[in-house]
Design a protein around this motif. Structure first.
Motif, PDB file in Angstrom:
ATOM      1  N   PHE A 119      22.679 -97.858  27.865  1.00 57.08           N
ATOM      2  CA  PHE A 119      21.370 -98.206  28.406  1.00 57.08           C
ATOM      3  C   PHE A 119      21.342 -97.733  29.856  1.00 57.08           C
ATOM      4  O   PHE A 119      22.380 -97.575  30.492  1.00 57.08           O
ATOM      5  N   LEU A 120      20.146 -97.541  30.388  1.00 56.49           N
ATOM      6  CA  LEU A 120      20.027 -97.110  31.779  1.00 56.49           C
ATOM      7  C   LEU A 120      20.770 -98.054  32.728  1.00 56.49           C
ATOM      8  O   LEU A 120      21.447 -97.623  33.658  1.00 56.49           O
ATOM      9  N   GLY A 121      20.656 -99.352  32.499  1.00 58.99           N
ATOM     10  CA  GLY A 121      21.343-100.328  33.348  1.00 58.99           C
ATOM     11  C   GLY A 121      22.853-100.211  33.257  1.00 58.99           C
ATOM     12  O   GLY A 121      23.557-100.356  34.260  1.00 58.99           O
ATOM     13  N   PHE A 148      17.866 -94.647  37.997  1.00 56.52           N
ATOM     14  CA  PHE A 148      16.750 -94.231  37.157  1.00 56.52           C
ATOM     15  C   PHE A 148      16.140 -92.931  37.682  1.00 56.52           C
ATOM     16  O   PHE A 148      15.849 -92.013  36.909  1.00 56.52           O
ATOM     17  N   ARG A 149      15.959 -92.834  38.989  1.00 57.09           N
ATOM     18  CA  ARG A 149      15.393 -91.605  39.578  1.00 57.09           C
ATOM     19  C   ARG A 149      16.311 -90.411  39.321  1.00 57.09           C
ATOM     20  O   ARG A 149      15.848 -89.313  38.995  1.00 57.09           O
ATOM     21  N   THR A 150      17.616 -90.617  39.469  1.00 55.97           N
ATOM     22  CA  THR A 150      18.566 -89.527  39.229  1.00 55.97           C
ATOM     23  C   THR A 150      18.551 -89.121  37.773  1.00 55.97           C
ATOM     24  O   THR A 150      18.556 -87.924  37.455  1.00 55.97           O
ATOM     25  N   VAL A 151      18.513 -90.087  36.874  1.00 55.18           N
ATOM     26  CA  VAL A 151      18.452 -89.775  35.447  1.00 55.18           C
ATOM     27  C   VAL A 151      17.182 -88.998  35.133  1.00 55.18           C
ATOM     28  O   VAL A 151      17.205 -88.018  34.379  1.00 55.18           O
ATOM     29  N   GLU A 165      19.019 -86.720  28.166  1.00 48.65           N
ATOM     30  CA  GLU A 165      17.790 -87.106  27.478  1.00 48.65           C
ATOM     31  C   GLU A 165      17.787 -88.615  27.269  1.00 48.65           C
ATOM     32  O   GLU A 165      18.846 -89.240  27.172  1.00 48.65           O
ATOM     33  N   LEU A 166      16.590 -89.171  27.230  1.00 50.21           N
ATOM     34  CA  LEU A 166      16.407 -90.604  26.998  1.00 50.21           C
ATOM     35  C   LEU A 166      15.837 -90.805  25.604  1.00 50.21           C
ATOM     36  O   LEU A 166      14.946 -90.068  25.174  1.00 50.21           O
ATOM     37  N   GLN A 167      16.375 -91.803  24.922  1.00 49.04           N
ATOM     38  CA  GLN A 167      15.873 -92.156  23.596  1.00 49.04           C
ATOM     39  C   GLN A 167      15.659 -93.658  23.552  1.00 49.04           C
ATOM     40  O   GLN A 167      16.469 -94.420  24.080  1.00 49.04           O
ATOM     41  N   HIS A 168      14.572 -94.068  22.909  1.00 52.20           N
ATOM     42  CA  HIS A 168      14.331 -95.502  22.755  1.00 52.20           C
ATOM     43  C   HIS A 168      15.369 -96.087  21.811  1.00 52.20           C
ATOM     44  O   HIS A 168      15.776 -95.452  20.843  1.00 52.20           O
TER      45      HIS A 168
END
Length: 133
Positions: free
Chosen positions: A46-48, A62-65, A75-78
């Motif tokens: 997770f991002l956290g 989060f900004r860096t990601v 890449e981000l996936q739900h």
């Protein structure tokens, strides 16, 4: 004892300066390469969790990601069970540069402890694990 913390900080800054110069050509300055390494080694965080693993505040992480997503490295996936959560994965572009990033990290680590015996390295690892920050 504050000299120890200053020394640790100086070592960290030296490594950051070298890594930023090394990976600027890839668009991975400001320690962004660490996010690619962590995500490659622990896909689906997770991002956290990723923010915690690189020990940076979540907003900055989060900004860096987001920048790394735009650059095509991550890449981000739900999450399949909770759509509010997003998991981070390395892309093929990110996976392609992982060996170079990992080799750099290994080289820095080896150089840093090159004057220590195996026993001293183990002792240093134990002592650092006891630091509270």
């Amino acid at each position: 004892m504050f000299e120890i913390i200053r020394d640790i900080g100086a070592i960290t800054r030296q490594i950051q300066n070298v890594s930023n110069a090394e990976f600027r050509k890839l668009g991975l300055a400001n320690n962004a390469f660490i996010y690619v390494i962590r995500t490659y080694e622990q896909p689906g965080m997770f991002l956290g969790e990723l923010a915690d693993s690189v020990q940076i505040d979540r907003t900055t992480a989060f900004r860096t990601v987001q920048k790394l997503v735009q650059s095509g490295y991550l890449e981000l996936q739900h999450d399949a069970h909770d759509k509010r959560l997003r998991r981070v994965f390395v892309t093929p572009k990110g996976a392609a540069i992982y060996p170079e990033l990992h080799a750099f990290e290994q080289q820095c680590s080896d150089r840093l402890v090159s004057q220590l015996t195996g026993k001293q390295q183990a002792e240093l690892k134990l002592l650092l694990s006891k630091l509270v920050y």
